[in-house]
Design a protein around this motif. Structure first.
Motif, mmCIF file in Angstrom:
data_model
loop_
_atom_site.group_PDB
_atom_site.id
_atom_site.type_symbol
_atom_site.label_atom_id
_atom_site.label_comp_id
_atom_site.label_asym_id
_atom_site.label_seq_id
_atom_site.Cartn_x
_atom_site.Cartn_y
_atom_site.Cartn_z
ATOM 1 N N ILE A 89 8.827 17.225 -5.752
ATOM 2 C CA ILE A 89 8.264 16.937 -7.064
ATOM 3 C C ILE A 89 7.390 15.680 -7.048
ATOM 4 N N GLN A 90 6.211 15.807 -7.590
ATOM 5 C CA GLN A 90 5.278 14.688 -7.666
ATOM 6 C C GLN A 90 5.592 13.906 -8.941
ATOM 7 N N PRO A 91 5.942 12.642 -8.855
ATOM 8 C CA PRO A 91 6.372 11.882 -10.034
ATOM 9 C C PRO A 91 5.205 11.487 -10.945
ATOM 10 N N GLU A 92 4.620 12.503 -11.540
ATOM 11 C CA GLU A 92 3.511 12.278 -12.459
ATOM 12 C C GLU A 92 3.725 13.135 -13.697
ATOM 13 N N GLY A 93 2.889 12.931 -14.712
ATOM 14 C CA GLY A 93 3.030 13.694 -15.941
ATOM 15 C C GLY A 93 4.398 13.456 -16.554
ATOM 16 N N LEU A 94 5.056 14.549 -16.959
ATOM 17 C CA LEU A 94 6.371 14.428 -17.591
ATOM 18 C C LEU A 94 7.441 13.914 -16.627
ATOM 19 N N ALA A 95 7.217 14.085 -15.325
ATOM 20 C CA ALA A 95 8.200 13.597 -14.349
ATOM 21 C C ALA A 95 8.279 12.072 -14.346
ATOM 22 N N ARG A 96 7.226 11.410 -14.803
ATOM 23 C CA ARG A 96 7.280 9.948 -14.930
ATOM 24 C C ARG A 96 8.266 9.536 -16.013
ATOM 25 N N LYS A 170 -2.771 5.330 -2.024
ATOM 26 C CA LYS A 170 -2.537 4.331 -3.075
ATOM 27 C C LYS A 170 -1.179 4.491 -3.739
ATOM 28 N N ASN A 171 -0.684 5.725 -3.804
ATOM 29 C CA ASN A 171 0.515 5.996 -4.593
ATOM 30 C C ASN A 171 1.787 6.182 -3.778
ATOM 31 N N LYS A 172 1.688 5.958 -2.479
ATOM 32 C CA LYS A 172 2.870 6.011 -1.637
ATOM 33 C C LYS A 172 2.977 4.708 -0.849
ATOM 34 N N ARG A 173 4.186 4.410 -0.424
ATOM 35 C CA ARG A 173 4.369 3.215 0.398
ATOM 36 C C ARG A 173 5.520 3.442 1.369
ATOM 37 N N LYS A 174 5.613 2.539 2.326
ATOM 38 C CA LYS A 174 6.664 2.650 3.339
ATOM 39 C C LYS A 174 7.486 1.367 3.362
ATOM 40 N N PRO A 175 8.797 1.502 3.457
ATOM 41 C CA PRO A 175 9.627 0.301 3.641
ATOM 42 C C PRO A 175 9.458 -0.232 5.055
ATOM 43 N N GLU A 176 9.948 -1.423 5.285
ATOM 44 C CA GLU A 176 9.817 -2.056 6.592
ATOM 45 C C GLU A 176 10.438 -1.205 7.708
ATOM 46 N N THR A 177 11.532 -0.506 7.391
ATOM 47 C CA THR A 177 12.207 0.289 8.419
ATOM 48 C C THR A 177 11.317 1.389 8.985
ATOM 49 N N CYS A 178 10.304 1.803 8.222
ATOM 50 C CA CYS A 178 9.404 2.864 8.693
ATOM 51 C C CYS A 178 8.592 2.436 9.912
ATOM 52 N N ARG A 179 8.446 1.152 10.094
ATOM 53 C CA ARG A 179 7.660 0.660 11.236
ATOM 54 C C ARG A 179 8.275 1.082 12.559
ATOM 55 N N ARG A 180 9.585 1.312 12.563
ATOM 56 C CA ARG A 180 10.277 1.694 13.800
ATOM 57 C C ARG A 180 10.235 3.196 14.040
ATOM 58 N N CYS A 181 9.712 3.949 13.071
ATOM 59 C CA CYS A 181 9.721 5.412 13.177
ATOM 60 C C CYS A 181 8.590 5.912 14.075
ATOM 61 N N PHE A 182 8.896 6.886 14.887
ATOM 62 C CA PHE A 182 7.911 7.496 15.785
ATOM 63 C C PHE A 182 6.728 8.065 15.007
ATOM 64 N N THR A 184 5.445 7.055 12.089
ATOM 65 C CA THR A 184 4.946 6.166 11.035
ATOM 66 C C THR A 184 3.447 6.277 10.792
ATOM 67 N N HIS A 185 2.664 6.549 11.837
ATOM 68 C CA HIS A 185 1.204 6.645 11.676
ATOM 69 C C HIS A 185 0.757 8.017 11.199
ATOM 70 N N ALA A 186 1.695 8.961 11.131
ATOM 71 C CA ALA A 186 1.344 10.326 10.722
ATOM 72 C C ALA A 186 2.116 10.750 9.476
ATOM 73 N N CYS A 187 2.512 9.763 8.686
ATOM 74 C CA CYS A 187 3.328 10.054 7.503
ATOM 75 C C CYS A 187 2.843 9.197 6.340
ATOM 76 N N TYR A 188 2.781 9.794 5.161
ATOM 77 C CA TYR A 188 2.345 9.058 3.978
ATOM 78 C C TYR A 188 3.421 8.106 3.475
ATOM 79 N N GLY A 189 4.667 8.344 3.822
ATOM 80 C CA GLY A 189 5.740 7.530 3.289
ATOM 81 C C GLY A 189 6.318 8.137 2.024
ATOM 82 N N PHE A 190 6.692 7.283 1.074
ATOM 83 C CA PHE A 190 7.402 7.710 -0.126
ATOM 84 C C PHE A 190 6.589 7.395 -1.383
ATOM 85 N N TRP A 191 6.771 8.228 -2.401
ATOM 86 C CA TRP A 191 6.139 7.911 -3.675
ATOM 87 C C TRP A 191 6.639 6.545 -4.151
ATOM 88 N N LYS A 192 5.738 5.726 -4.667
ATOM 89 C CA LYS A 192 6.133 4.403 -5.153
ATOM 90 C C LYS A 192 7.187 4.508 -6.245
#
Length: 200
Positions: A89-96, A170-182, A184-192
């Motif tokens: 689910i994309q946290p936009e519209g009514l999901a916000r 712009k709308n996703k980010r990664k926590p510091e722990t993601c830096r250790r993930c194999f 990390t450069h091919a993943c958008y991360g998590f919705w903010k």
């Protein structure tokens, strides 16, 4: 009749959202009544007409626990479908506003893994959408089902218009722990918004 007209006009691919195999849940998620059977019939008509048909399953708090049964339903009712596409689910519209619709990913993961194993067992082609799907760390054992080129080579996927790619960045980010993930450069991360709700 409409599918035949569309095919004659040149339609080759169809993307159809089917958020649940249970009519009551379908109605609740879509805020509609009377459309469940119509969507099912439409999917069958598309498949029978030879149009490449992808079914989209948007995972939310209302339907994630029934994912494994959903796959069984597809196998039983839509033998001609070509692909299942998992969205989160994309946290936009009514999901916000209705943040309760956004499930914790660690709660979803075991059901998702079981559903993907069912797809493998039943020979249903499936994939994880790299933008609106699940972070790769949730896809344990099925990491190859995410198209990594979306983020590694965005111009090859999106062409010159990178608005969609930039929006995700712009709308996703990664926590510091993601830096250790194999991945990390091919993943958008998590919705903010997801991380605002559940933290890192």
């Amino acid at each position: 009749d409409n599918v035949i007209k569309l095919k004659k006009a040149g339609l080759t691919n169809a993307l159809v959202s089917l958020p649940s195999h249970m009519e009551e849940t379908f109605n609740r998620i879509t805020s509609t009544t009377g459309n469940f059977q119509k969507v099912n019939i439409g999917i069958k008509n598309l498949a029978e007409a030879g149009i490449y048909t992808t079914i989209v399953y948007v995972v939310c708090s209302e339907n994630y626990k029934s994912m494994p049964e959903y796959v069984n339903y597809l196998h039983k009712n839509f033998a001609g479908i070509d692909e299942l596409l998992f969205f989160y689910i994309q946290p936009e519209g009514l999901a916000r506003i209705r943040k309760y619709l956004i499930p914790r990913l660690t709660d979803v993961k075991p059901y998702l893994i079981e559903a993907m194993n069912n797809c493998k067992r039943l020979n249903i082609r499936f994939r994880n959408d790299s933008q609106c799907g699940f972070p790769i760390c949730i896809m344990t054992g099925f990491e190859d089902k995410t198209n990594l080129s979306d983020i590694l080579n965005p111009s090859e996927v999106f062409g010159e218009d990178l608005a969609s790619f930039e929006y995700m960045q712009k709308n996703k980010r990664k926590p510091e722990t993601c830096r250790r993930c194999f991945f990390t450069h091919a993943c958008y991360g998590f919705w903010k918004i997801y991380m605002d709700i559940y933290g890192e």
